[in-house]
Design a protein around this motif. Structure first.
Motif, mmCIF file in Angstrom:
data_model
loop_
_atom_site.group_PDB
_atom_site.id
_atom_site.type_symbol
_atom_site.label_atom_id
_atom_site.label_comp_id
_atom_site.label_asym_id
_atom_site.label_seq_id
_atom_site.Cartn_x
_atom_site.Cartn_y
_atom_site.Cartn_z
ATOM 1 N N GLN A 39 79.802 5.906 7.389
ATOM 2 C CA GLN A 39 79.376 6.608 8.582
ATOM 3 C C GLN A 39 80.048 5.966 9.801
ATOM 4 N N GLY A 40 80.606 6.780 10.657
ATOM 5 C CA GLY A 40 81.209 6.268 11.876
ATOM 6 C C GLY A 40 80.145 5.997 12.932
ATOM 7 N N TYR A 41 80.571 5.428 14.047
ATOM 8 C CA TYR A 41 79.650 5.149 15.148
ATOM 9 C C TYR A 41 80.442 4.933 16.424
ATOM 10 N N ALA A 42 79.750 5.012 17.525
ATOM 11 C CA ALA A 42 80.290 4.618 18.820
ATOM 12 C C ALA A 42 79.437 3.437 19.275
ATOM 13 N N LEU A 43 80.071 2.312 19.591
ATOM 14 C CA LEU A 43 79.370 1.100 19.985
ATOM 15 C C LEU A 43 79.665 0.790 21.448
ATOM 16 N N ALA A 44 78.610 0.682 22.245
ATOM 17 C CA ALA A 44 78.757 0.256 23.636
ATOM 18 C C ALA A 44 79.006 -1.240 23.633
ATOM 19 N N LYS A 45 80.224 -1.665 23.987
ATOM 20 C CA LYS A 45 80.592 -3.078 23.987
ATOM 21 C C LYS A 45 80.267 -3.753 25.316
ATOM 22 N N LYS A 46 80.555 -3.061 26.409
ATOM 23 C CA LYS A 46 80.273 -3.598 27.744
ATOM 24 C C LYS A 46 80.318 -2.431 28.719
#
Length: 162
Positions: free
Chosen positions: A48-55
């Motif tokens: 499963q893909g994802y979008a990760l808020a890094k900063k």
């Protein structure tokens, strides 16, 4: 206008299926193309893909769904989670906005992300029988507190016909 990710125009349900997942690559993520702020992973071979808020300071993620029918109800939302080392979400509630068409008539829901592991944020939209534009639009926002935030993963958005 802020840079965003957008590879496909709009998600649509197919055939008799009554649920649609909108993958991170199909979301409009403000500053999503900035690798310092976001990590976008496309799922491969069953992952499963994802979008990760890094900063991020300006948190705005929008989904659009065309193909809804007038006179029907839909549940729309986001499947999200926080990493163990997520920071900046304390005292920074996330708001979900929903609307039908390109209208100024929208609803807001508030979600506190403090001390949560797996989260889902959703709302029910009823499309008036008289609606000419049945496009469902919904998004997640935290643009007010001015703190840097990280560690929020967006697994997918969803639309379910009720």
């Amino acid at each position: 206008m802020y840079p965003s990710t957008r590879t496909k125009a709009f998600a649509k349900m197919k055939g008799e299926q009554n649920e649609c997942k909108i993958l991170p690559r199909d979301l409009n993520i403000v500053w999503g193309s900035d690798e310092n702020q976001w990590e976008i992973k496309h799922g491969e071979k069953g992952e499963q893909g994802y979008a990760l808020a890094k900063k991020v300071m300006w948190f705005e993620v929008k989904a659009t769904y065309r193909g809804a029918k007038a006179g029907r109800k839909y549940k729309v939302g986001f499947n999200i989670s926080l990493d163990r080392d997520a920071k900046g979400w304390e005292g920074s509630p996330v708001f979900m906005m929903t609307t039908v068409g390109f209208s100024d008539d929208y609803t807001w829901r508030k979600l506190s992300l403090e001390h949560k592991d797996n989260l889902s944020m959703d709302d029910v939209i009823e499309i008036p029988v008289s609606a000419r534009d049945t496009t469902l639009q919904f998004g997640l926002y935290e643009i007010w507190n001015g703190k840097w935030k990280n560690g929020l993963r967006i697994h997918h958005a969803f639309v379910t016909q009720l």
